[in-house]
Each structure stands twice: as C-alpha cells, then as structure tokens.
Write a protein that holds these residues in place. Structure first.
Motif, mmCIF file in Angstrom:
data_model
loop_
_atom_site.group_PDB
_atom_site.id
_atom_site.type_symbol
_atom_site.label_atom_id
_atom_site.label_comp_id
_atom_site.label_asym_id
_atom_site.label_seq_id
_atom_site.Cartn_x
_atom_site.Cartn_y
_atom_site.Cartn_z
ATOM 1 N N SER A 12 0.851 -1.196 0.000
ATOM 2 C CA SER A 12 0.000 0.000 0.000
ATOM 3 C C SER A 12 0.882 1.240 0.000
ATOM 4 N N LEU A 228 1.138 1.569 -7.122
ATOM 5 C CA LEU A 228 0.049 1.197 -6.227
ATOM 6 C C LEU A 228 -1.122 2.160 -6.198
ATOM 7 N N TYR A 237 -4.431 -1.284 -3.875
ATOM 8 C CA TYR A 237 -3.320 -1.915 -3.163
ATOM 9 C C TYR A 237 -2.824 -3.098 -3.987
ATOM 10 N N GLY A 238 -1.627 -3.553 -3.678
ATOM 11 C CA GLY A 238 -1.057 -4.712 -4.353
ATOM 12 C C GLY A 238 -1.226 -5.963 -3.515
ATOM 13 N N LEU A 247 -3.005 -5.601 -8.822
ATOM 14 C CA LEU A 247 -3.642 -4.502 -8.132
ATOM 15 C C LEU A 247 -5.104 -4.842 -7.843
#
Length: 254
Positions: A12, A228, A237-238, A247
C-alpha cells in the motif's frame, strides 16, 4: 521468504493522512484501518511504501499529533507477529527511529530487494528515481541533509508542523483536487528507471508508489512494473499470492 499456502503479501502507498485537513482525511484513515483489519487474517507481510502521512517529522521527544487509529492498528498487527515494512516517501522522509522503537517496524530510505517464492522484487516509494525531475532531486538533497534537519528542529513543533502542512496541501494532487495523468511509458520516469535496472539484473516485479496512479505495465516477457495508486481517490493496493502480483481495490464503504 517462502509464503505459506493461503497467505499473501500486501502493498500500500500514498495515504497522505492529514491532508488537506484532519477532518477530511479521517474517513480515509478509517477506511485504511478497515483494510488493515481485513488483510491481517491472511497476511504473510505488509509493505507500506511511503507518504502514509502528509507530513511527518521526528523531533527528539515529539512526533506529529494524530493518526492513533492507524498507529494502533499497525501496533496490533505487528504484535501479532506479522512483519510490516515501511519505506519513507517524500512527505514522511524525516522518519527516524520512532516506528522501529515503538512499533518494531523497520524503516527504509531507499529501494530494497526482496525475494518471495523465488520471485525477485524491487520495492520503494519512487520519488527522485529515473531521469529528469532535477529540481526535486536538488531539493531532496537539502531536505535530507543533517544540517537542514537540525535547523528545522529549532522551530517549535506547533510552528514547524503547521508550516509544513500548509506547504504540503498547496499541491492540488496531494489534497485530492486533481487526478494524476498517465504520461506514456517514454515519459514515466519510474518506468524508465525500471527498464534501466533490467539492463543489469533480472527482476520479476518493481513495486512503487508516489505517482498516485494505479499502473501495471509489462516491461518485458517476465518483468512487471506496478504502481500502487493511492488512498485518496483510488483505494488501490497490491496483492501477491505467491505466484502473481496484481492490483486490487478496497471497496468497503464505511
């Protein structure tokens, strides 16, 4: 690190808590804390890639007021045994040892390599990397100099923090008033930085923040650049499941 079956690594970036005001950023903070609360059940590790705060400066005995929900949740997660890693951004680059001492969270000031399930990652915030942006690079050298930080510490925290917050929210992108625009691969400095790194070493993933724009760009047949996005307008977020990094968007409404 080998990720246990059923566990994931989360990434994040760019919350800018406190911008443009505490009241405006509070709903974003609550949403971020809800995300942390959700992912703690299957997180093998959590990476925070900078600009968590819109401004952060560690005096000898004082840190900026607020953000107790975020700090408390991070303390809970870390105390449960889940590793958390923090990379400073251009807005919280004046971090020293507070996170390490109070939360047991290591803090990194430069990109760092990690290997998960035999996948090689290069992880960082992303500011000042790649060609161009010479004005910012010169400014950053001044900001991170020990002499400049010594001078800033002579300002009373009430004055220093207020002045820094005012200067920060003058940037419309950071305050959420203006969207980032994709500039094309040839003009995205972080994309160019990643491509240059690939000339000397193989990587599977480059993970950065800073651009406030969710991006997934294939650099060659095996390497991918992931930006991100942010927690101002995108809430992206990843998520790495041990095989692939993608993602995702946190869509819970509070």
């Amino acid at each position: 690190m080998q990720i246990p079956e059923g566990k994931k690594i989360y990434f994040s970036s760019d919350n800018h808590l406190g911008a443009p005001t505490h009241e405006v950023s509070l709903p974003r903070e609550k949403k971020f804390v809800a995300w942390l609360d959700e992912i703690k059940h299957d997180a093998a590790a959590i990476f925070l890639l900078g600009d968590l705060f819109d401004f952060w400066f560690e005096y000898k005995t004082v840190v900026p007021k607020g953000f107790v929900r975020t700090l408390g949740k991070l303390a809970e997660i870390r105390d449960s045994g889940i590793p958390v890693y923090f990379f400073v951004g251009n807005h919280d680059l004046w971090m020293d040892d507070y996170f390490q001492k109070e939360l047991n969270i290591p803090v990194y000031h430069k990109p760092k390599e990690f290997t998960f399930n035999n996948k090689t990652f290069l992880i960082g915030h992303g500011d000042g990397l790649g060609p161009g942006d010479k004005g910012y690079k010169r400014m950053k050298k001044v900001f991170i100099s020990p002499f400049f930080q010594w001078l800033f510490r002579w300002l009373h925290p009430d004055l220093g923090v207020k002045f820094a917050q005012y200067m920060s929210v003058k940037n419309k992108l950071i305050s959420g008033d203006e969207d980032a625009k994709f500039l094309g691969e040839d003009n995205e400095w972080l994309v160019q930085y990643c491509k240059r790194k690939l000339e000397t070493k193989a990587y599977d993933y480059f993970v950065f923040g800073h651009r406030h724009l969710p991006m997934e760009i294939a650099l060659n047949d095996t390497a991918k650049y992931v930006n991100l996005g942010d927690w101002i307008g995108y809430y992206t977020y990843g998520e790495f499941d041990g095989r692939d990094l993608n993602l995702k968007t946190f869509e819970v409404t509070l």
